[in-house]
Write a protein that holds these residues in place. Structure first.
Motif, PDB file in Angstrom:
ATOM      1  N   LYS A  17       0.743  -1.439   0.060  1.00  0.00           N
ATOM      2  CA  LYS A  17       0.024   0.034   0.075  1.00  0.00           C
ATOM      3  C   LYS A  17       0.866   1.270  -0.035  1.00  0.00           C
ATOM      4  O   LYS A  17       0.416   2.189  -0.933  1.00  0.00           O
ATOM      5  N   SER A  18       1.886   1.311   0.931  1.00  0.00           N
ATOM      6  CA  SER A  18       2.570   2.361   1.160  1.00  0.00           C
ATOM      7  C   SER A  18       3.565   2.923  -0.297  1.00  0.00           C
ATOM      8  O   SER A  18       3.500   3.975  -0.806  1.00  0.00           O
ATOM      9  N   THR A  19       4.182   1.817  -0.636  1.00  0.00           N
ATOM     10  CA  THR A  19       4.882   1.896  -1.965  1.00  0.00           C
ATOM     11  C   THR A  19       4.126   2.036  -3.126  1.00  0.00           C
ATOM     12  O   THR A  19       4.414   3.194  -3.854  1.00  0.00           O
ATOM     13  N   VAL A  33      -0.779  10.643   0.837  1.00  0.00           N
ATOM     14  CA  VAL A  33      -0.958  10.605   2.490  1.00  0.00           C
ATOM     15  C   VAL A  33      -1.063   9.070   2.883  1.00  0.00           C
ATOM     16  O   VAL A  33      -1.668   8.125   2.221  1.00  0.00           O
ATOM     17  N   ASP A  34      -0.187   8.948   3.843  1.00  0.00           N
ATOM     18  CA  ASP A  34      -0.037   7.392   4.320  1.00  0.00           C
ATOM     19  C   ASP A  34      -0.587   7.828   5.893  1.00  0.00           C
ATOM     20  O   ASP A  34      -0.019   8.576   6.621  1.00  0.00           O
ATOM     21  N   THR A  35      -1.601   6.940   5.970  1.00  0.00           N
ATOM     22  CA  THR A  35      -2.473   7.496   7.543  1.00  0.00           C
ATOM     23  C   THR A  35      -1.398   6.855   8.635  1.00  0.00           C
ATOM     24  O   THR A  35      -1.408   7.559   9.600  1.00  0.00           O
ATOM     25  N   ASP A  36      -0.600   5.967   8.301  1.00  0.00           N
ATOM     26  CA  ASP A  36       0.288   5.504   9.512  1.00  0.00           C
ATOM     27  C   ASP A  36       1.281   6.634   9.807  1.00  0.00           C
ATOM     28  O   ASP A  36       1.661   7.012  10.883  1.00  0.00           O
ATOM     29  N   SER A  37       2.023   7.411   8.499  1.00  0.00           N
ATOM     30  CA  SER A  37       2.756   8.496   8.949  1.00  0.00           C
ATOM     31  C   SER A  37       2.087   9.650   9.345  1.00  0.00           C
ATOM     32  O   SER A  37       2.750  10.310  10.307  1.00  0.00           O
TER      33      SER A  37
HETATM   34 MG    MG Z   1       2.274   1.046   4.975  1.00  0.00          MG
END
Ligand code: MG
Ligand code: ADP
Ligand code: S3P
Length: 170
Positions: A17-19, A33-37
């Protein structure tokens, strides 16, 4: 009808997902936007520290708040955390404000991708057991997605192409 134009990526840890989200946002010229970040930034601590110090429930609460706030905006690619789909409230916000893309990968692929990465508290311990357990418990968690992509053996740019070819007017 969707309120906002966004693409929301969901899927198990290590599905990419992030990549893929970063590459897709670059291709579309949309905000990434990465919700974890966002959670790490707003809490001022890593996800592992948050799980250890505040617990998973506090993390899920922060995650829901971030998802709700982020999805008020438009023209974003939003990479979520693997467990963000567990709450109906989050699933509704995703469906109402975006085109939801679920990334899939086999247990073997996931293990290959995440081994050696200590940043996922839910995968600490016996990695193969943990991944198998979470994959089983979330077997149907991604059924609500608008598009499902099996990423096994596919390079990131190919996954981006597949998504772009399917979003139409998303
Ligand atoms: Mg991720
Ligand atoms: N399609 C892919 N092919 C090969 N490696 C990948 C692919 N997608 C992701 N990866 C790698 O797998 C790891 C986990 O990816 P990540 O994007 O962090 O997954 P997620 O955000 O879903 O947990 C990273 O090291 C990333 O480079
Ligand atoms: O599946 C989960 O419950 C989680 C996935 C992680 O994100 P990624 O899916 O990006 O690894 C992160 O949100 C947290 O460690 C919990």
């Amino acid at each position: 009808m969707e309120m906002n134009r966004n693409i929301v990526l969901v899927g198990l840890m290590g599905s990419g997902k992030s990549t893929v989200g970063q590459a897709l946002s670059a291709k579309l010229g949309w905000t990434y936007v990465d919700t974890d970040s966002e959670i790490v930034r707003s809490q001022g601590m890593s996800i592992s520290d948050m799980f250890a110090k505040l617990g998973e429930e506090a993390f899920r609460k922060a995650e829901s708040e971030i998802i709700g706030n982020v999805l008020k905006r438009s023209e974003q690619v939003v990479s979520t955390g693997g467990g963000a789909v567990l709450l109906e409230l989050n699933r509704l916000a995703m469906k109402e404000n975006g085109f939801v893309v679920a990334l899939f990968a086999s247990v073997e692929t996931i293990i290959e991708r995440v081994k050696g990465d200590q940043s996922r508290p839910l995968l600490q311990g016996h990695l193969e057991e943990r991944v198998k357990h979470i994959a089983k418990s979330r077997e149907h968690a991604y059924d609500f997605a608008d598009l499902k992509v099996d990423t096994d053996g596919l390079p990131v740019d190919r996954i981006v192409e597949i998504i772009c070819s399917r979003i139409g007017n998303a």
